[in-house]
Enzyme design. Structure first.
Site, PDB file in Angstrom:
ATOM      1  N   LYS A  11     -34.647  -9.444   4.848  1.00 59.61           N
ATOM      2  CA  LYS A  11     -34.900 -10.187   5.119  1.00 59.61           C
ATOM      3  C   LYS A  11     -35.940 -10.862   6.199  1.00 59.61           C
ATOM      4  CE  LYS A  11     -34.922 -13.952   0.447  1.00 59.61           C
ATOM      5  NZ  LYS A  11     -34.823 -14.899   0.868  1.00 59.61           N
ATOM      6  N   LYS A  52     -33.646  -4.376  -6.365  1.00 54.95           N
ATOM      7  CA  LYS A  52     -33.554  -5.040  -7.484  1.00 54.95           C
ATOM      8  C   LYS A  52     -34.533  -5.917  -7.802  1.00 54.95           C
ATOM      9  CE  LYS A  52     -32.665  -9.304  -5.993  1.00 54.95           C
ATOM     10  NZ  LYS A  52     -32.279 -10.126  -4.926  1.00 54.95           N
ATOM     11  N   LYS A  60     -38.220 -12.178  -7.528  1.00 53.91           N
ATOM     12  CA  LYS A  60     -39.757 -12.829  -7.209  1.00 53.91           C
ATOM     13  C   LYS A  60     -40.704 -12.632  -6.281  1.00 53.91           C
ATOM     14  CE  LYS A  60     -35.941 -16.878  -6.143  1.00 53.91           C
ATOM     15  NZ  LYS A  60     -35.692 -17.394  -7.378  1.00 53.91           N
TER      16      LYS A  60
HETATM   17  P1  TYM Z   1     -31.592 -17.096  -5.554  1.00 55.97           P
HETATM   18  O1  TYM Z   1     -32.143 -18.118  -5.935  1.00 55.97           O
HETATM   19  O2  TYM Z   1     -31.959 -15.617  -4.980  1.00 55.97           O
HETATM   20  O3  TYM Z   1     -30.961 -16.059  -7.219  1.00 55.97           O
HETATM   21  C1  TYM Z   1     -30.086 -17.725  -8.721  1.00 55.97           C
HETATM   22  C2  TYM Z   1     -29.517 -16.615  -8.915  1.00 55.97           C
HETATM   23  O4  TYM Z   1     -30.176 -15.307  -9.913  1.00 55.97           O
HETATM   24  C3  TYM Z   1     -29.512 -14.304  -9.387  1.00 55.97           C
HETATM   25  N1  TYM Z   1     -30.342 -13.588  -9.408  1.00 55.97           N
HETATM   26  C4  TYM Z   1     -29.861 -11.934  -9.978  1.00 55.97           C
HETATM   27  N2  TYM Z   1     -29.027 -11.673 -10.459  1.00 55.97           N
HETATM   28  C5  TYM Z   1     -29.169 -10.410 -11.828  1.00 55.97           C
HETATM   29  N3  TYM Z   1     -30.307  -9.645 -11.434  1.00 55.97           N
HETATM   30  C6  TYM Z   1     -30.998  -9.595 -10.601  1.00 55.97           C
HETATM   31  N4  TYM Z   1     -32.858  -9.435  -9.814  1.00 55.97           N
HETATM   32  C7  TYM Z   1     -30.978 -11.569  -9.735  1.00 55.97           C
HETATM   33  N5  TYM Z   1     -31.968 -12.196  -8.750  1.00 55.97           N
HETATM   34  C8  TYM Z   1     -31.403 -13.374  -8.782  1.00 55.97           C
HETATM   35  C9  TYM Z   1     -28.883 -14.538  -7.548  1.00 55.97           C
HETATM   36  O5  TYM Z   1     -27.432 -13.479  -7.621  1.00 55.97           O
HETATM   37  C10 TYM Z   1     -28.314 -15.690  -8.175  1.00 55.97           C
HETATM   38  O6  TYM Z   1     -27.135 -16.082  -8.604  1.00 55.97           O
HETATM   39  N6  TYM Z   1     -28.449 -17.719  -2.163  1.00 55.97           N
HETATM   40  C11 TYM Z   1     -28.610 -18.171  -3.708  1.00 55.97           C
HETATM   41  C12 TYM Z   1     -29.332 -19.617  -4.006  1.00 55.97           C
HETATM   42  C13 TYM Z   1     -28.275 -20.470  -3.601  1.00 55.97           C
HETATM   43  C14 TYM Z   1     -26.418 -20.745  -4.126  1.00 55.97           C
HETATM   44  C15 TYM Z   1     -25.557 -21.610  -3.482  1.00 55.97           C
HETATM   45  C16 TYM Z   1     -25.723 -20.244  -5.479  1.00 55.97           C
HETATM   46  C17 TYM Z   1     -27.522 -21.585  -2.467  1.00 55.97           C
HETATM   47  N7  TYM Z   1     -26.475 -22.057  -3.056  1.00 55.97           N
HETATM   48  C18 TYM Z   1     -24.657 -21.772  -3.789  1.00 55.97           C
HETATM   49  C19 TYM Z   1     -24.904 -20.160  -5.696  1.00 55.97           C
HETATM   50  C20 TYM Z   1     -24.199 -21.271  -4.707  1.00 55.97           C
HETATM   51  C21 TYM Z   1     -30.121 -17.758  -3.970  1.00 55.97           C
HETATM   52  O7  TYM Z   1     -31.193 -17.098  -2.836  1.00 55.97           O
HETATM   53  O8  TYM Z   1     -30.204 -17.397  -5.079  1.00 55.97           O
END
Ligand code: TYM
Length: 343
Positions: free
Chosen positions: A119, A202, A205
């Site tokens: 990023k 991957k 969004k």
């Molecule tokens: P984020 O918002 O990017 O994504 C949310 C969840 O979706 C999963 N995900 C995917 N799984 C499979 N294939 C994909 N292409 C894909 N894109 C996204 C992510 O693995 C995630 O589970 N840092 C985290 C948010 C967060 C969090 C936390 C998660 C903040 N605090 C504490 C768990 C525990 C994030 O940016 O997810």
């Protein structure tokens, strides 16, 4: 230091930084609903708006995306009575514990995070300090509830390992066994959903091409069109999963099918071996529309009453604080903060 057994509790979060994708749904949300419905452990789910602003968010869009994400959780099957559902900024204990963790985590640990490197890229001098500290806030999200189980997609694995390292270092530094060492739950057929345009990337969004992803707000026509146009190779589907090894796009579509149908890639291959994509893609499109269209419609319906969404978030935050506040107070005591008289 004696070993403390922590009561099992599930926590996970999703960023309200744009719409929900099929990756978020299959990799995370669908699993959240299964864990909630299994009823074995209390479940807490959070819209992590403080994480979202580690990169620029236009305020009106952030507000909209947070409410829409809440609608997405509910439309996908999260029941705000059974689970605690709220947005991160409304529970200040997250940011307060994150500060303590900023002082526990090491610069070197953060610098090794692949998401930080991706990023921030070559322009890291210009990235926000929040983006660098992101994983410490994520660790705080989990630890402020003493959560033990964290369902996520594959891309969050490294962050969860760092959360474990922070918990272990805190416990060692202060000679306590206060924070649990979390278990990542990275399970199912679609822990890494790939872009529909490039099987090595991957589904995200933030991809500039809308054709690379299915959004949970897409209507039936858009879902079918994106699947029809998804990149594939000319060979038919193989007769074993091993035959997908060097075919990332084909493997991705099979995994998506398996996750949507609640089955395994092996079972999908057994049913569709030898099929050309001209036949497989329409079956996948029908399945995706059948599963996703009701969610997208329900999200649109819920978004017509944002006051109701805000009330749900308010109630969720109250319930979350009941758990978070005493854990923060205990953390402050462990660290040596003087508790003001009467507080
Ligand atoms: P984020 O918002 O990017 O994504 C949310 C969840 O979706 C999963 N995900 C995917 N799984 C499979 N294939 C994909 N292409 C894909 N894109 C996204 C992510 O693995 C995630 O589970 N840092 C985290 C948010 C967060 C969090 C936390 C998660 C903040 N605090 C504490 C768990 C525990 C994030 O940016 O997810």
């Amino acid at each position: 230091m004696t070993d403390v057994v922590h009561t099992p509790r599930v926590f996970s979060g999703i960023q309200p930084s744009g719409g929900l994708t099929l990756g978020n749904y299959l990799g995370a949300m669908k699993r959240f609903v299964q864990l909630q419905d299994a009823g074995d452990m209390p479940t807490i789910f959070c819209m992590v708006d403080l994480h979202a602003i580690t990169v620029w968010q236009e305020p009106a869009r952030l507000r909209h995306a947070t409410r829409e994400l809440c609608a997405g959780f509910i439309a996908a099957g999260i029941d705000p009575e059974k689970s605690i559902l709220f947005n991160q900024s409304q529970v200040p204990e997250h940011a307060q514990l994150a500060w303590i963790f900023n002082c526990v985590a090491r610069m070197g640990w953060m610098g090794r995070m692949t998401q930080w490197k991706d990023k921030a890229g070559k322009n890291s001098e210009n990235a926000s300090l929040g983006l660098f500290a992101y994983p410490a806030l994520m660790a705080a999200d989990i630890m402020i509830y003493h959560a033990t189980h964290v369902p996520v997609g594959e891309d969050q694995k490294q962050h969860l390992e760092l959360a474990r390292d922070i918990a272990i270092k805190f416990n060692n530094d202060y000679d306590v066994s206060f924070f649990p060492v979390v278990e990542p739950l990275i399970e199912g057929a679609a822990t890494r959903v790939m872009s529909l345009r490039d099987g090595s990337k991957k589904m995200s969004k933030s991809d500039p091409s809308d054709m690379s992803r299915i959004n949970l707000t897409d209507d039936a026509d858009a879902i079918a069109r994106k699947i029809r146009k998804a990149k594939t190779d000319p060979a038919p589907l193989p007769d074993s999963v091993e035959g997908l090894a060097d075919r990332p796009e084909a493997r991705n579509l099979v995994n998506i099918y398996a996750a949507l149908a609640d089955t395994t890639a092996e079972a999908v291959i057994a049913d569709h071996a030898g099929q050309q994509f001209g036949t497989f893609k329409p079956s996948l499109a029908d399945l995706a529309v059948a599963k996703l269209d009701p969610i997208s419609r329900e999200m649109a319906r819920l978004m017509q009453d944002v006051d109701q969404i805000d009330r749900i978030l308010g109630r969720g935050a109250e319930r979350a604080r009941e758990i978070a506040a005493p854990i923060l107070a205990q953390t402050y005591d462990i660290v040596g903060m003087v508790r003001a008289q009467g507080a």
